[in-house]
Motif scaffolding. Structure first.
Motif, PDB file in Angstrom:
ATOM      1  N   LEU A 179       0.685  -1.172   0.003  1.00  0.00           N
ATOM      2  CA  LEU A 179      -0.123   0.063   0.095  1.00  0.00           C
ATOM      3  C   LEU A 179       0.812   1.391  -0.067  1.00  0.00           C
ATOM      4  CD1 LEU A 179      -2.833   1.307   0.088  1.00  0.00           C
ATOM      5  CD2 LEU A 179      -2.903   0.908   2.528  1.00  0.00           C
ATOM      6  N   PHE A 180       1.951   1.134   0.726  1.00  0.00           N
ATOM      7  CA  PHE A 180       2.739   2.312   0.791  1.00  0.00           C
ATOM      8  C   PHE A 180       3.536   2.608  -0.483  1.00  0.00           C
ATOM      9  CE2 PHE A 180       7.267   4.080   1.061  1.00  0.00           C
ATOM     10  CZ  PHE A 180       6.992   5.384   1.795  1.00  0.00           C
ATOM     11  N   GLU A 181       3.696   1.476  -1.091  1.00  0.00           N
ATOM     12  CA  GLU A 181       4.236   1.706  -2.529  1.00  0.00           C
ATOM     13  C   GLU A 181       3.298   2.179  -3.643  1.00  0.00           C
ATOM     14  OE1 GLU A 181       7.589   1.184  -3.433  1.00  0.00           O
ATOM     15  OE2 GLU A 181       8.150   0.875  -1.500  1.00  0.00           O
ATOM     16  N   ALA A 182       2.203   1.686  -3.453  1.00  0.00           N
ATOM     17  CA  ALA A 182       1.224   2.072  -4.459  1.00  0.00           C
ATOM     18  C   ALA A 182       0.760   3.666  -4.401  1.00  0.00           C
ATOM     19  CB  ALA A 182       0.061   1.194  -4.227  1.00  0.00           C
ATOM     20  N   THR A 183       1.034   4.345  -3.004  1.00  0.00           N
ATOM     21  CA  THR A 183       0.422   5.630  -2.778  1.00  0.00           C
ATOM     22  C   THR A 183       1.729   6.580  -2.470  1.00  0.00           C
ATOM     23  OG1 THR A 183       0.305   4.939  -0.326  1.00  0.00           O
ATOM     24  CG2 THR A 183      -1.640   4.585  -1.814  1.00  0.00           C
ATOM     25  N   HIS A 184       2.667   5.724  -1.760  1.00  0.00           N
ATOM     26  CA  HIS A 184       3.973   6.716  -1.225  1.00  0.00           C
ATOM     27  C   HIS A 184       3.452   7.859  -0.258  1.00  0.00           C
ATOM     28  CE1 HIS A 184       6.810   5.040  -3.892  1.00  0.00           C
ATOM     29  NE2 HIS A 184       6.237   5.154  -4.971  1.00  0.00           N
ATOM     30  N   GLU A 185       2.434   7.188   0.564  1.00  0.00           N
ATOM     31  CA  GLU A 185       1.719   8.029   1.583  1.00  0.00           C
ATOM     32  C   GLU A 185       1.955   7.359   2.935  1.00  0.00           C
ATOM     33  OE1 GLU A 185       1.158  11.080   1.032  1.00  0.00           O
ATOM     34  OE2 GLU A 185       0.622  11.455  -0.968  1.00  0.00           O
ATOM     35  N   THR A 186       1.699   7.872   3.925  1.00  0.00           N
ATOM     36  CA  THR A 186       1.663   7.291   5.314  1.00  0.00           C
ATOM     37  C   THR A 186       0.640   6.415   5.545  1.00  0.00           C
ATOM     38  OG1 THR A 186       2.491   9.581   6.415  1.00  0.00           O
ATOM     39  CG2 THR A 186       1.552   7.684   7.869  1.00  0.00           C
ATOM     40  N   VAL A 187       1.079   5.214   5.853  1.00  0.00           N
ATOM     41  CA  VAL A 187       0.261   4.176   5.996  1.00  0.00           C
ATOM     42  C   VAL A 187       0.128   3.717   7.364  1.00  0.00           C
ATOM     43  CG1 VAL A 187      -0.250   1.597   5.591  1.00  0.00           C
ATOM     44  CG2 VAL A 187       0.656   3.211   3.655  1.00  0.00           C
ATOM     45  N   HIS A 188      -1.098   3.358   8.069  1.00  0.00           N
ATOM     46  CA  HIS A 188      -1.437   2.740   9.481  1.00  0.00           C
ATOM     47  C   HIS A 188      -2.164   1.612   9.296  1.00  0.00           C
ATOM     48  CE1 HIS A 188      -1.523   7.539  10.039  1.00  0.00           C
ATOM     49  NE2 HIS A 188      -0.628   6.907  11.142  1.00  0.00           N
ATOM     50  N   LEU A 189      -2.006   0.634  10.506  1.00  0.00           N
ATOM     51  CA  LEU A 189      -2.508  -0.258  10.876  1.00  0.00           C
ATOM     52  C   LEU A 189      -3.026  -0.065  12.107  1.00  0.00           C
ATOM     53  CD1 LEU A 189      -3.710  -3.548  10.233  1.00  0.00           C
ATOM     54  CD2 LEU A 189      -1.330  -4.142  11.453  1.00  0.00           C
ATOM     55  N   GLY A 190      -4.185  -0.495  12.738  1.00  0.00           N
ATOM     56  CA  GLY A 190      -4.798  -0.043  14.016  1.00  0.00           C
ATOM     57  C   GLY A 190      -5.881  -1.391  14.465  1.00  0.00           C
ATOM     58  N   VAL A 191      -5.777  -1.722  15.631  1.00  0.00           N
ATOM     59  CA  VAL A 191      -6.771  -2.521  16.412  1.00  0.00           C
ATOM     60  C   VAL A 191      -7.764  -1.715  17.359  1.00  0.00           C
ATOM     61  CG1 VAL A 191      -5.341  -4.446  16.061  1.00  0.00           C
ATOM     62  CG2 VAL A 191      -5.049  -3.317  17.925  1.00  0.00           C
ATOM     63  N   ARG A 192      -8.702  -2.353  17.615  1.00  0.00           N
ATOM     64  CA  ARG A 192      -9.599  -1.431  18.775  1.00  0.00           C
ATOM     65  C   ARG A 192      -9.417  -2.187  20.017  1.00  0.00           C
ATOM     66  NH1 ARG A 192     -14.351  -2.430  21.354  1.00  0.00           N
ATOM     67  NH2 ARG A 192     -14.669  -4.257  20.487  1.00  0.00           N
ATOM     68  N   GLU A 193      -9.329  -1.097  21.153  1.00  0.00           N
ATOM     69  CA  GLU A 193      -9.433  -1.750  22.394  1.00  0.00           C
ATOM     70  C   GLU A 193     -10.204  -0.644  23.152  1.00  0.00           C
ATOM     71  OE1 GLU A 193      -5.589  -1.946  24.593  1.00  0.00           O
ATOM     72  OE2 GLU A 193      -4.908  -3.493  23.241  1.00  0.00           O
ATOM     73  N   GLY A 194     -11.490  -1.155  23.531  1.00  0.00           N
ATOM     74  CA  GLY A 194     -12.524  -0.269  24.130  1.00  0.00           C
ATOM     75  C   GLY A 194     -12.923   0.751  23.150  1.00  0.00           C
ATOM     76  N   HIS A 195     -13.099   1.963  23.462  1.00  0.00           N
ATOM     77  CA  HIS A 195     -13.668   3.151  22.620  1.00  0.00           C
ATOM     78  C   HIS A 195     -12.544   3.735  21.894  1.00  0.00           C
ATOM     79  CE1 HIS A 195     -17.468   3.536  25.082  1.00  0.00           C
ATOM     80  NE2 HIS A 195     -17.133   2.249  24.650  1.00  0.00           N
ATOM     81  N   GLU A 196     -11.202   2.904  21.731  1.00  0.00           N
ATOM     82  CA  GLU A 196     -10.153   3.786  21.193  1.00  0.00           C
ATOM     83  C   GLU A 196      -9.501   2.790  20.076  1.00  0.00           C
ATOM     84  OE1 GLU A 196      -8.105   6.449  24.689  1.00  0.00           O
ATOM     85  OE2 GLU A 196      -8.007   4.107  24.922  1.00  0.00           O
ATOM     86  N   VAL A 197      -8.867   3.359  19.188  1.00  0.00           N
ATOM     87  CA  VAL A 197      -7.668   2.635  18.167  1.00  0.00           C
ATOM     88  C   VAL A 197      -6.226   2.699  18.758  1.00  0.00           C
ATOM     89  CG1 VAL A 197      -7.552   4.422  16.587  1.00  0.00           C
ATOM     90  CG2 VAL A 197      -7.217   2.329  15.870  1.00  0.00           C
ATOM     91  N   VAL A 198      -5.786   1.400  18.752  1.00  0.00           N
ATOM     92  CA  VAL A 198      -4.476   1.374  19.303  1.00  0.00           C
ATOM     93  C   VAL A 198      -3.725   1.207  17.936  1.00  0.00           C
ATOM     94  CG1 VAL A 198      -2.647   0.084  20.405  1.00  0.00           C
ATOM     95  CG2 VAL A 198      -4.897   0.608  21.372  1.00  0.00           C
ATOM     96  N   TYR A 199      -2.690   1.953  17.580  1.00  0.00           N
ATOM     97  CA  TYR A 199      -1.916   1.736  16.353  1.00  0.00           C
ATOM     98  C   TYR A 199      -0.764   0.830  16.215  1.00  0.00           C
ATOM     99  CZ  TYR A 199      -4.535   5.597  14.844  1.00  0.00           C
ATOM    100  OH  TYR A 199      -5.483   6.526  14.145  1.00  0.00           O
ATOM    101  N   VAL A 200      -0.970  -0.373  15.544  1.00  0.00           N
ATOM    102  CA  VAL A 200       0.020  -1.449  15.655  1.00  0.00           C
ATOM    103  C   VAL A 200       1.208  -1.155  14.804  1.00  0.00           C
ATOM    104  CG1 VAL A 200       0.352  -3.889  15.342  1.00  0.00           C
ATOM    105  CG2 VAL A 200      -1.929  -2.829  16.443  1.00  0.00           C
ATOM    106  N   GLU A 201       1.278  -0.444  13.621  1.00  0.00           N
ATOM    107  CA  GLU A 201       2.290  -0.231  12.745  1.00  0.00           C
ATOM    108  C   GLU A 201       1.921   1.203  12.183  1.00  0.00           C
ATOM    109  OE1 GLU A 201       5.404  -0.150  11.698  1.00  0.00           O
ATOM    110  OE2 GLU A 201       5.267  -2.072  11.949  1.00  0.00           O
TER     111      GLU A 201
END
Length: 242
Positions: A85-107
């Motif tokens: 996805l980064f190579e296709a866009t050359h933009e900032t990429v995120h991966l996140g999971v949910r914990e409660g009412h928040e998103v926690v960024y994994v990568e």
């Protein structure tokens, strides 16, 4: 005593930092004597580091955190798709999971011209004003949606949606399209497209692309985000069926 030690470590949320003993006692409510003894023990265990008169989180916490099975396995599986996805866009990429009412960024992957974003690996943000968070919330069940919308919605910028009716409508659109949009709701001058990742009926993660507002072209970015999310979901489901 374990609860008190956890309170010392917890006072570094959400942004880490470096604190003097007086600041730690103020944040935890512990006496100076107790805080000093606990900090000394945590330094000995390498859970804190001391430099002069300030304490920082220790490197052992990073080592242990990276070994948490659920996040470690998800991150390792997701990395090829995030890189694509980064190579296709050359933009900032995120991966996140949910914990409660928040998103926690994994990568997070970003280029040489990194955006000024509130997100960071291991950091937390509200589900309701981030692209990744909205994608997770839209596919985490009606009970959670009702619970979140019943509370006062946090505001990070003047563009953050804080009206429950507007947010509910946005979540319904995400459920139809599989794409979540966030425009300057978490950081001024930045927009985002996200898509949920599945390993069952509800979203286990979400990935996104964040771009400067001037370069925000949804018609170009959305297919790449959706393709990456679908590919990762397929691999996760195959792994679960083995």
């Amino acid at each position: 005593m374990l609860d008190k030690a956890a309170a010392v470590l917890d006072c570094y949320r959400p942004d880490g930092g470096a604190f003097r003993l007086t600041e730690i006692t103020a944040r935890t409510g512990l006496s100076k004597t107790t805080a000093f003894r606990l900090c000394a023990d945590l330094v000995r265990l390498e859970l804190l580091e001391r430099e002069a008169d300030v304490y920082r989180l220790g490197g052992k916490l990073f080592e242990l955190g990276s070994l948490v099975p659920r996040r470690h396995d998800l991150r390792e599986t997701a990395l090829p798709f995030l890189q694509d996805l980064f190579e296709a866009t050359h933009e900032t990429v995120h991966l996140g999971v949910r914990e409660g009412h928040e998103v926690v960024y994994v990568e997070r992957i970003h280029g040489h011209q990194a955006l000024s974003l509130p997100s960071r690996i291991g950091g937390r943000l509200p589900l309701t004003c981030t692209g990744v968070g909205k994608a997770l919330l839209a596919f985490s069940g009606a009970d959670l949606t009702h619970e979140v919308l019943a509370q006062q919605l946090p505001r990070l910028t003047p563009y953050t949606v804080t009206d429950p009716a507007r947010l509910r409508t946005a979540l319904e659109k995400i459920q139809v399209s599989g794409l979540a949009y966030e425009e300057q709701e978490a950081a001024l001058g930045v927009s985002c497209i996200a898509s949920p990742v599945f390993d069952g009926p509800t979203a286990v993660a979400a990935l996104s692309v964040a771009v400067p507002r001037a370069r925000f072209h949804p018609a170009t970015l959305a297919p790449a985000v959706r393709t990456a999310a679908l590919g990762l979901s397929r691999v996760l489901r195959q792994g679960s069926s083995v």
